[in-house]
Structure formats: C-alpha cells, structure tokens
Design an enzyme around this catalytic site. Structure first.
Site, PDB file in Angstrom:
ATOM      1  N   GLN A   1      -8.414  -3.427   8.695  1.00 19.19           N
ATOM      2  CA  GLN A   1      -7.673  -2.938   9.748  1.00 19.19           C
ATOM      3  C   GLN A   1      -8.181  -2.187  10.033  1.00 19.19           C
ATOM      4  O   GLN A   1      -7.731  -1.082  11.088  1.00 19.19           O
ATOM      5  CB  GLN A   1      -6.476  -3.069   8.747  1.00 19.19           C
ATOM      6  CG  GLN A   1      -5.840  -3.794   8.875  1.00 19.19           C
ATOM      7  CD  GLN A   1      -4.458  -3.845   8.013  1.00 19.19           C
ATOM      8  OE1 GLN A   1      -3.178  -3.285   8.531  1.00 19.19           O
ATOM      9  NE2 GLN A   1      -4.195  -3.400   6.425  1.00 19.19           N
TER      10      GLN A   1
ATOM     11  N   LYS B   1       0.740  -1.003  -0.067  1.00 17.61           N
ATOM     12  CA  LYS B   1       0.175   0.017  -0.220  1.00 17.61           C
ATOM     13  C   LYS B   1       0.953   1.298   0.245  1.00 17.61           C
ATOM     14  O   LYS B   1       0.552   2.419  -0.735  1.00 17.61           O
ATOM     15  CB  LYS B   1      -0.666  -0.163   1.106  1.00 17.61           C
ATOM     16  CG  LYS B   1      -1.888   1.320   1.713  1.00 17.61           C
ATOM     17  CD  LYS B   1      -2.773   0.902   2.869  1.00 17.61           C
ATOM     18  CE  LYS B   1      -1.150   1.697   3.970  1.00 17.61           C
ATOM     19  NZ  LYS B   1      -2.116   2.078   5.669  1.00 17.61           N
ATOM     20  N   THR B   2       1.615   1.436   1.186  1.00 15.52           N
ATOM     21  CA  THR B   2       2.165   2.249   1.102  1.00 15.52           C
ATOM     22  C   THR B   2       3.881   2.845  -0.538  1.00 15.52           C
ATOM     23  O   THR B   2       3.478   3.609  -1.095  1.00 15.52           O
ATOM     24  CB  THR B   2       3.805   2.230   2.056  1.00 15.52           C
ATOM     25  OG1 THR B   2       2.826   1.698   3.421  1.00 15.52           O
ATOM     26  CG2 THR B   2       4.433   3.679   1.909  1.00 15.52           C
TER      27      THR B   2
ATOM     28  N   ASP C   1      -4.639   8.710   3.430  1.00 15.10           N
ATOM     29  CA  ASP C   1      -3.768   6.917   4.086  1.00 15.10           C
ATOM     30  C   ASP C   1      -5.245   6.298   4.565  1.00 15.10           C
ATOM     31  O   ASP C   1      -5.257   7.132   5.522  1.00 15.10           O
ATOM     32  CB  ASP C   1      -2.655   6.813   4.386  1.00 15.10           C
ATOM     33  CG  ASP C   1      -1.639   5.885   4.729  1.00 15.10           C
ATOM     34  OD1 ASP C   1      -2.652   4.530   4.200  1.00 15.10           O
ATOM     35  OD2 ASP C   1      -0.682   5.559   4.951  1.00 15.10           O
ATOM     36  N   GLU C   2      -4.316   4.946   5.117  1.00 17.08           N
ATOM     37  CA  GLU C   2      -5.506   4.536   6.504  1.00 17.08           C
ATOM     38  C   GLU C   2      -6.601   5.081   5.900  1.00 17.08           C
ATOM     39  O   GLU C   2      -7.404   5.992   7.473  1.00 17.08           O
ATOM     40  CB  GLU C   2      -5.311   4.824   7.581  1.00 17.08           C
ATOM     41  CG  GLU C   2      -4.060   4.667   7.491  1.00 17.08           C
ATOM     42  CD  GLU C   2      -3.443   2.780   8.146  1.00 17.08           C
ATOM     43  OE1 GLU C   2      -4.016   2.178   7.603  1.00 17.08           O
ATOM     44  OE2 GLU C   2      -2.558   2.350   8.343  1.00 17.08           O
TER      45      GLU C   2
ATOM     46  N   ARG D   1       1.253  -7.823  10.808  1.00 16.13           N
ATOM     47  CA  ARG D   1       3.185  -7.600  11.029  1.00 16.13           C
ATOM     48  C   ARG D   1       4.023  -8.542  10.965  1.00 16.13           C
ATOM     49  O   ARG D   1       5.324  -8.331  10.498  1.00 16.13           O
ATOM     50  CB  ARG D   1       3.169  -6.601  12.683  1.00 16.13           C
ATOM     51  CG  ARG D   1       1.814  -5.661  12.936  1.00 16.13           C
ATOM     52  CD  ARG D   1       1.597  -4.693  11.529  1.00 16.13           C
ATOM     53  NE  ARG D   1       0.566  -5.154  10.826  1.00 16.13           N
ATOM     54  CZ  ARG D   1      -0.097  -4.857   9.836  1.00 16.13           C
ATOM     55  NH1 ARG D   1       0.792  -3.985   9.168  1.00 16.13           N
ATOM     56  NH2 ARG D   1      -0.715  -5.066   9.230  1.00 16.13           N
TER      57      ARG D   1
END
Length: 758
Positions: free
Chosen positions: A255, A32-33, A224-225, A614
């Site tokens: 998330q 995503k980043t 983002d998010e 993670r």
DNA sequence: CCAGTACTTAGGTTG
DNA sequence: TAAGTACTGG
C-alpha cells in the site's frame, strides 16, 4: 471487557510486546488500527506512562480515530496525554517549544503549498528568470524533495549531481532560487510543510541536550503507515528511538502510494538492518472484504515484482464478483454510478455512508457531483479545496497571521490591499524590493519607514501608515482579547466583513463567502468555549491548531449521511460496504505520467490495490470510452488494470468492446460509427434511467431464486422468499425471517444461500 | 490604481 | 474547461 480476546493470535503477539523493536506487516483490512490502538491501551494498562508515548500517523483522521478508540478503553485523560498525531503536527509542537534554538520565533507561521508557491513565483520574477523554464510547480517539487532528503540550500548548491541535473534540465539557477526561498521564509518567520520535518531533524542533530530530552520523554514510539515515510521522517524516528529502541512500526509495502512526496520503501526493508534483533509479525487475515474482493486484489498485486512476500486471505463469505461497467462518456459514467447507488439505497441499504466513489484525480469528481445532485443523493467531496483554502478564509487568516507574526510575508502581501485601500502592485513591489535590498521583512520596512528610503508619495505613505497602525492595534489586543473576540474585531475593523456584505446581493457565491467568514468566527467561538480547560485561548493558539488541518477534519456531525467522493489516496485507511472505483482508463489510471517507468507503474498498481481493498461487500469498476478533457472530447481505452485481474473474480455488466479496446482511437475518429453507437446506448439510458439494465446481459453469478424457496441470509439467518420483484440487477426479494420479520433485499447484494429441499 | 477584457496554459496524488 | 496573467483605458 477483555480486548485481548478480540484479537487473533498474530494480532495479539505484537500487542503484547511492549519493549524492543518490532515491525508489523499488515495486509489490507487485517486489523492494523486495532493492533495499534490495543497495543497502546495494553501498554498503558501495564504501567507505561502515556506521556512517554509518541504515536505518529499520516492523517489527522487516523490520529483522531485512534485517539478516540484508545480513550474508550483507557479513558480520556490518559489518551490525551499521548503525543499522537501526524508527523507534521507532533513535530510542529516540538518546534514551537524549541524554536529559539534554531532561530525561529515560537509563533512561526506555517506556509501551506499556496503560500510557498506564491513566494516562489515572486522570487523567480525577482531574479529575472524565465517563468517558462522555471515553472513554479517544478521548482517547488525540487525544493520539497531536497528538504525531504535533508538537503539545505547550501548543501543543494554543493551537491554536484544535483547541480548537474539542473544544468541538464536548463535550470541552472535552481539552487539560487532555493537559497532565496530559504532566506525569505526565515525572514518571514515561516516554515513550509517540509520544514516541519527538516527543522525537526536540524534541532535533534544540532542539540544533543534536546535530542536527549526527547529520547527520554518519548521512550515508546509507534509509527503507522511506515511504508510511506520519507528519509527525513525515517532519520528523525531513528534518532528518537536510538536510546531505548522501543519502536513499533506498522505498514504494508503493497500500500505504498506516496513515493511522489519522497516516501521510500527502503525504510521498511532497512528496519532489520537498524534493529537486527527486531521481531517481525505479519497480519495476513483480511477481516474486511469478501473473498472475491480479496482474491481480485491479490491477483492485481501479484503483478508487481517488488514486494515482501505475504498471503492475504479471508474467512469471509464469497460475496459478489467485482463488476465492471463501461460508460460512453464521463457524464454517463456519473449517471450510471449515481443510479446504481440510488437503486441500492432504495432496496434497503441503511445509509448513504455505505457508498464511496473513488477516483484517481480530483477533477473527476465533477460528473459524479452532477449526477448525484440530480437524484437528490447527499454526497460529500473530500479533499480538493478545503475550507481553509478558500480565498475569503485565507484572507481573514492572513490578518490573523499578520497579527501574531507581522513578518509573515505571504500574509502581508495578501492583505496589504485587501480590502482595497489603494495600495496596489506598484507599492507592493517597492516594499518587496526595499526588503530584499536590506535583508529584512516587509513589515520591518513599513513599520520603520524612516530607516529605509521607500520613495512613496505622500498620500500613499499615509495609507501605508494607516495599515501599520491598524495591524499594531490588533497586536495590542493579543493578550487581552481571546481568540474569538479578537478574531471578530479583526474581521470588522479590517473591513473584510464590510467588503463581503457589500457584495452579498451579487449572487449565491458572494453569500456563501460571507457565510464562510461567519462559520470561521463560529469556529473561533467553539475553539474558545469548547476547550473546557478554562485557560485563556489566544488567536495564536487558534492558528497553531488550524495550520495543519485539512478538509477531512472539518466533518460536522449533522451531515453524516452522505456518499463519499474522494481520491484513492485519501481513501487509504478507510472502508466502505460499497465501493465504486471509477475512471479505469489508460492514461488516467494508470496515469499517463507513470507509464515511462516500471516503479511508477507499480505504484499505480498498488494504488489500484488500495482502491479495491477499501470495499467490504461489493466493488464496482467503471470506465468511460470518451472523456471531456481540457475543453475537448478525448477517446479512451479501458485500463490495463482491468485485464490484470483474474477474470474468475470479474463480471462484466456491459459487454467488453470487441476487436481489442486498444484500437478505440481510430474508431473514435469515425464519426458515423461512434455517433450511432453513442446515440443508441445513451438514449436507452436517458429514457429509462432507473431500469437501464433491462437490455444488458444477465448476471453470470445470478442464482435462480423462486417464491417459496428457503434460504439463509448472512445476517438474518433462515428465511423464506415470499415475493420477487424487478429484473436482473434490480431484482429484489421479499423474505420472511422467523427471527427478524419481513425484509426486502436486493438480490444483487444480499448474501443468500439456497437451502435444498428433499 | 483599478476594472474589464483578451490571451495563455495547465494537465497527479497530500500534510 | 477554468484559472491565472498581461494589457489597456479610465
């Protein structure tokens, strides 16, 4: 380098869509980043002016990381021109520019949670309300969520449903508290965290010219998010995007873990309503984790009913199963995990940075700290009390705040009598009451004593005057001395340095306090020197930077080799080769407070999903069957979340308790049984901590390795085992790789494939 | 006004 | 447990 080649098809499409609305649903670890950064780089390379881009993230860390990555592609100065940062920091800059429009000074203070709560406490007391009925935390939460839903104090008071709720809860005065809070923040020239959103919305809706200006300026928006945005954030973005609709949001409903601060998953679902001709992209390939980890996580999240359909998959190797460890107490849990880390490091893992311990609540960090310290393993705790929250730092910052904005009530109260100058509570109370009666700030009262009858005795009045003179003398230097020079002057002349120096022989804590002050001054110097622009950097400039910094931003470069300890919340967006998710017990994770509603429980489950995802190569879950809580030992049972993972992907290192873990409570109350049990295992641990597993069952996934065998290693390629050491979990192999030489690897972690000989 | 002591009470995640 | 508050005597 052509970075487009580094993207897969589904990543490339959103990167190359510059115009129009698009939503990217990005599964955990799906790059995503990378998509966000490359998209911005792509835009700039295709002629978009970086000044026209606003990119919003939730943490400073994410912003910083993105900024650095963009800079490495398009260059520093281009990257710097983007308005990139957290919602709070980007909006605070907009508010500084336009503060006069909404009646705030441009150097308004930002109250942190502590400030807000302390003010609320004062207000509740001042209104003679019962502080048991009006608990500060509750009141704060109520006001915060009102602001996040764009309800002012007046709107709050007029909202029948809310007023009714408060009445039902026996807190009918909440709207009065909110109103008083609003007034006093304004008198103080202060905004709290929620105001940064709330007031931005006010600014953009009340002043069409301002809105128009920012619509033109920020004609390309990235968020983002997105699943974590609340109503205020959603509406601000919608307003800004209305002119051009060049808006790209990235998120993952699986998330979403911030509903407690107003995040609303509907924002994702509503996107198609607001922008009907949007494009939807899904990133479903996970590049981060091994198959077992991805599948374990999938099996968890599938238990949730509310979700957007997607299938996260991976091409990575199978890897180890997710292991589950039981400890008998929280302390033992710390020891076991610390020893595991110790052993892995011993066996050739490069760096302690590869390890993270993730927990549900900050207070769980204690047992891990102790255990890691005993083994001399460097660690760093993220979150918790940050540098800027420490008492001594807040004290000095309060002087800074008062110098740049003397109306700042919380700063005033903090330092009026620190260091002690015989202006105690009585005097403070008198000033506060006078200020409230006259509807002015505390500073107005003391700096114009002739206008307000204060009824202080002569010597006290004299001391108050001295205080005022001192603050005024600092203010006079604001334009003359730079941030460092003035900061140092204040530290000395306020008496803070003298105070702390005087206590320095009392003990290590006092020494640390003094050092912290020195560190802050060092930070000021850096702030002045490192800027490079040559501009004059004032103390106010420093305060702007510092107000929104959190602990995670104070990383210094030397201590890069440490195990990370943090809450799952703050681990979001990060990844580690080895992850330990600890404290998997009912009433802790999932939290007791989440059990009464399905949506809360689903959020806990998403949190668990975040935790597991993670991990890159290994994930360990642990729980303790008793835990020291509020001064007493509470017995606990394993979390339901462990049972929810498909057992195919699990491996139990310690046998599961028989007879149903759910009956642990009755068992714990039988002293003879639990003591015997406890002694047996814990002595085993204590005697041979580094080979503790010799009596635990063998690892089901263990393959049979032999000296002389030919194998393939994921990274090093073909090799031959020349030696085997240790047992079970500790088993190591010395392997000769023709291309890389001889390596020692821990079999538990190494990904080896046996080559069959025939 | 202040320091020392006795007592109460919280208990989740963050910018 | 640990942090914060209330009370008391100097």
């Amino acid at each position: 380098m052509n970075y487009l080649d580094e993207l897969n098809e589904s990543q490339r499409l959103p990167v190359q869509q510059i115009d129009g609305p698009l939503m990217v649903i990005a599964g955990a670890g799906s790059g995503k980043t990378r998509v966000l950064t490359y998209r911005i780089a792509y835009m700039i390379e295709n002629g978009i002016d970086p000044f026209n881009i606003m990119a919003l993230t939730f943490t400073n860390k994410a912003a910083k990381e993105m900024s650095e990555r963009i800079a490495s592609i398009v260059g520093d100065s281009e990257a710097r021109s983007i308005s990139m940062g957290t919602f709070h920091s980007v909006f605070s800059r907009i508010l500084r520019y336009n503060s006069d429009r909404i009646g705030y000074p441009s150097n308004f203070t930002i109250y942190d949670t502590q400030d807000s709560k302390s003010l609320l406490k004062d207000i509740i007391k001042g209104l003679n309300l019962d502080d048991k009925a009006y608990k500060v935390n509750h009141v704060y939460g109520r006001i915060s969520s009102a602001k996040n839903n764009l309800l002012s104090a007046d709107a709050y008071a007029q909202n029948e449903e809310i007023v009714w709720e408060d009445k039902q809860a026996k807190r009918p005065e909440l709207s009065r508290i909110y109103k008083a809070y609003e007034n006093r923040c304004r008198k103080s020239g202060a905004m709290d965290f929620d105001d940064l959103l709330f007031q931005t919305h006010v600014l953009l809706s009340k002043f069409p010219d301002v809105l128009h200006y920012y619509q033109q300026k920020y004609r390309y928006l990235l968020v983002d998010e997105y699943q974590d945005t609340n109503y205020a954030q959603y509406l601000i973005i919608k307003k800004l995007a209305a002119a051009y609709e060049n808006i790209c949001v990235v998120g993952d409903d699986a998330q979403s873990i911030y509903s407690f601060r107003g995040a609303n998953i509907k924002n994702i679902l509503n996107f198609k309503v607001d922008y009907p001709d949007f494009n939807l992209y899904k990133l479903e390939q996970n590049y981060r984790s091994s198959k077992n980890i991805v599948e374990a996580a999938n099996s968890i999240i599938s238990k949730n009913k509310d979700q957007i359909h997607k299938v996260v998959w991976t091409d990575n190797t199978e890897g180890n199963k997710v292991s589950v460890v039981r400890a008998l107490s929280d302390n033992e849990e710390g020891k076991i995990i610390a020893h595991k880390i110790y052993r892995s490091k011993e066996n050739g893992i490069e760096s302690f940075n590869d390890f993270a311990v993730l927990y549900r609540t900050n207070r769980q960090s204690r047992s891990f700290e102790e255990a890691l310290r005993k083994l001399n393993i460097p660690y760093r705790i993220y979150g918790g009390i940050s540098f800027y929250q420490r008492k001594e730092i807040k004290d000095l910052l309060a002087y800074f705040r008062l110098t740049t904005n003397p109306n700042d009530e919380e700063a005033f109260k903090r330092v009026l009598n620190y260091p002690r100058r015989a202006l105690g509570n009585t005097t403070k109370e008198k000033i506060i009451i006078a200020a409230n009666q006259n509807g002015v700030s505390l500073w107005d009262i003391v700096s114009n004593p002739e206008n307000y009858s204060l009824a202080l005795n002569k010597p006290t009045q004299g001391r108050v005057n001295d205080f005022v003179t001192m603050i005024k003398s600092f203010q006079a230097e604001l334009g003359k001395l730079n941030a460092f020079e003035l900061g140092e002057t204040i530290a000395k002349e306020s008496g803070i340095i003298r105070e702390l120096k005087g206590e320095i022989d009392k003990g290590p804590e006092e020494i640390e306090r003094f050092q912290n002050i020195e560190e802050l001054l060092g930070g000021l110097q850096e702030f002045v020197d490192l800027d490079g622009s040559g501009d004059f950097k004032s103390l106010s400039d420093f305060l702007l930077e510092v107000a929104l910094l959190t602990d995670a931003d104070t990383e210094n470069k030397e201590d890069r080799n440490h195990v990370s300890l943090m809450t799952i919340h703050s681990s979001k967006g990060l990844e580690f080769p080895f992850v330990y998710v600890v404290g998997l017990e009912e009433n802790l994770f999932p939290s007791q407070l989440s059990l009464h509603s399905r949506s809360d429980l689903e959020e806990e489950r998403r949190l668990f999903y975040v935790a597991i995802t993670r991990a890159k190569s290994a994930c360990t879950l642990s729980y303790a069957s008793s835990r020291f809580t509020w001064g007493q030992v509470i017995s606990s049972e394993p979390s339901r979340f462990i049972d929810e993972i498909n057992p195919k992907f699990l491996e139990f290192e310690t046998p599961k308790l028989r007879g149903g873990g759910r009956s642990l409570k009755s068992r714990g109350s039988n002293p003879s049984f639990s003591n015997k049990f406890q002694n047996k295992v814990s002595s085993n641990r204590n005697l041979k901590p580094l080979s503790a597993s010799s009596k635990t069952p063998t690892y089901s996934s263990e393959k049979e390795f032999m000296v002389g065998q030919n194998i393939i290693h994921e990274r090093f390629g073909k090799g031959k085992i020349t030696k085997l050491n240790g047992f079970e979990a500790d088993q190591k192999a010395v392997i000769f790789f023709p291309n890389h030489g001889t390596k020692t690897v821990l079999l538990r972690f190494a990904k080896l494939t046996i080559i069959k000989e025939k």
